[in-house]
Design a protein around this motif. Structure first.
Motif, PDB file in Angstrom:
ATOM      1  N   THR A  17       0.822  -1.208   0.000  1.00 49.64           N
ATOM      2  CA  THR A  17       0.000   0.000   0.000  1.00 49.64           C
ATOM      3  C   THR A  17       0.857   1.259   0.000  1.00 49.64           C
ATOM      4  O   THR A  17       0.654   2.189  -0.786  1.00 49.64           O
ATOM      5  N   HIS A  73       2.882   2.021  -3.161  1.00 49.72           N
ATOM      6  CA  HIS A  73       1.946   2.498  -4.174  1.00 49.72           C
ATOM      7  C   HIS A  73       1.649   3.987  -3.969  1.00 49.72           C
ATOM      8  O   HIS A  73       1.695   4.784  -4.899  1.00 49.72           O
ATOM      9  N   LEU A  74       1.370   4.341  -2.722  1.00 47.63           N
ATOM     10  CA  LEU A  74       1.047   5.737  -2.412  1.00 47.63           C
ATOM     11  C   LEU A  74       2.250   6.657  -2.635  1.00 47.63           C
ATOM     12  O   LEU A  74       2.111   7.756  -3.188  1.00 47.63           O
ATOM     13  N   CYS A  80       2.684   9.957  -5.289  1.00 51.79           N
ATOM     14  CA  CYS A  80       2.814  11.317  -4.759  1.00 51.79           C
ATOM     15  C   CYS A  80       3.919  12.077  -5.494  1.00 51.79           C
ATOM     16  O   CYS A  80       5.037  11.588  -5.642  1.00 51.79           O
ATOM     17  N   CYS A  99      -1.872  15.679  -2.398  1.00 55.41           N
ATOM     18  CA  CYS A  99      -1.097  14.506  -2.006  1.00 55.41           C
ATOM     19  C   CYS A  99      -1.977  13.270  -1.868  1.00 55.41           C
ATOM     20  O   CYS A  99      -2.879  13.198  -1.042  1.00 55.41           O
ATOM     21  N   PRO A 100      -1.707  12.277  -2.717  1.00 57.85           N
ATOM     22  CA  PRO A 100      -2.502  11.035  -2.680  1.00 57.85           C
ATOM     23  C   PRO A 100      -2.335  10.280  -1.362  1.00 57.85           C
ATOM     24  O   PRO A 100      -3.232   9.510  -0.982  1.00 57.85           O
ATOM     25  N   ILE A 101      -1.228  10.481  -0.709  1.00 52.74           N
ATOM     26  CA  ILE A 101      -1.006   9.794   0.566  1.00 52.74           C
ATOM     27  C   ILE A 101      -2.013  10.311   1.589  1.00 52.74           C
ATOM     28  O   ILE A 101      -2.744   9.537   2.209  1.00 52.74           O
ATOM     29  N   ASP A 157      -5.535   9.293   0.774  1.00 50.96           N
ATOM     30  CA  ASP A 157      -5.849   7.923   1.184  1.00 50.96           C
ATOM     31  C   ASP A 157      -6.149   7.845   2.675  1.00 50.96           C
ATOM     32  O   ASP A 157      -7.129   7.226   3.099  1.00 50.96           O
ATOM     33  N   ARG A 162       5.502  13.003   1.480  1.00 49.85           N
ATOM     34  CA  ARG A 162       6.185  11.912   0.795  1.00 49.85           C
ATOM     35  C   ARG A 162       7.444  11.477   1.543  1.00 49.85           C
ATOM     36  O   ARG A 162       7.738  10.290   1.660  1.00 49.85           O
TER      37      ARG A 162
END
Lengths: 134, 134
Positions: free
Chosen positions: A103, A106-107, A111, A119-121, A124, B80
């Motif tokens: 996971t 992937h995150l 990013c 920020c995709p992190i 999520d 990140r």
DNA sequence: ATAAAGGCTCCGGTTACTGGAAGGTCAAGA
DNA sequence: TCTTGACCTTCCAGTAACCGGAGCCTTTAT
């Protein structure tokens, strides 16, 4: 041998050796001045424990292993069972970490890692599950 | 919402929610009777923390992540970096466990696991290193 | 004589909670 | 109204396996 000698020879910190005595894994003799005096047997036990710890066995498992080692009438099945149980625990931990790793990597890959806030992190982490959304 | 409601909706134990308040991750309001009263924001923060924890982030990392989430001027690079550092830690742990697993599974396979005392597992643990043999 | 090095015990802190005791509050039923 | 039971509260202790440091004593070397 004094405590710093066994520490050096086993690779264990002095504090750890004292701790192992405190919890009864070893029982070194005492000199008249109160200093601990370690026999070759103590040294050997400590090395044994250190090795077992490095394989991830908990201290209580180390205690069991030491007892088995000292018992000439032991059954190897008992040792094997202990090791097998521990092995399964390790496998569980690895699986859990692999799951996290999948996971997370992937995150991280998704990013941009720049000076923008998107920020995709965080997205999520902030995504609420249906049960929480109510 | 009372504490058992948020516990149920976030999947976190009641005790854990209290603990998160104690260490300042959340600051729920209090009703006149002393009961905690959780807003949707509190609920959301708890869900966020729960998700981060499930990815293996420590509570202090959760605190940082929460701060970043609340900062509209954040840089995704900061998020990140946090995640990347954690990912490396996970990789280190996996490597360590894999190493243990390799040794241990080898030993388990070599052990007869019967009622005889001979045991390669104990033999391995008892094998003293040259430095200890001194 | 003195100073460094090593030893001792005891206390507190670490991580992230968990369990339990003692006691206040609230809603529902008899 | 009373009681029962489910909630809620705080505080204390314990978990795993040590680590750091204070305060003090002993040994060793100069």
């Amino acid at each position: 041998m004094n405590i710093s000698d066994v520490a050096e020879r086993t690779g264990l910190p002095v504090k750890t050796v004292r701790y192992y005595e405190e919890i009864g894994l070893i029982t070194p003799a005492r000199a008249a001045n109160g200093y601990r005096h370690f026999s070759d047997t103590d040294l050997h036990s400590l090395a044994f424990i250190g090795r077992a710890r490095s394989l991830g066995f908990g201290v209580e498992a180390c205690r069991s292993l030491l007892r088995l080692y000292d018992d000439p009438a032991r059954a190897s099945a008992d040792v094997r069972r202990l090791a097998q149980t521990h092995l399964e625990e390790i496998d569980r931990k690895i699986a859990e970490l692999e799951q996290m790793r999948a996971t997370l990597s992937h995150l991280v890959a998704a990013c941009a890692g720049n000076d923008r806030p998107d920020c995709p992190i965080l997205a999520d982490l902030a995504a609420m599950s249906p049960s929480a959304r109510g």
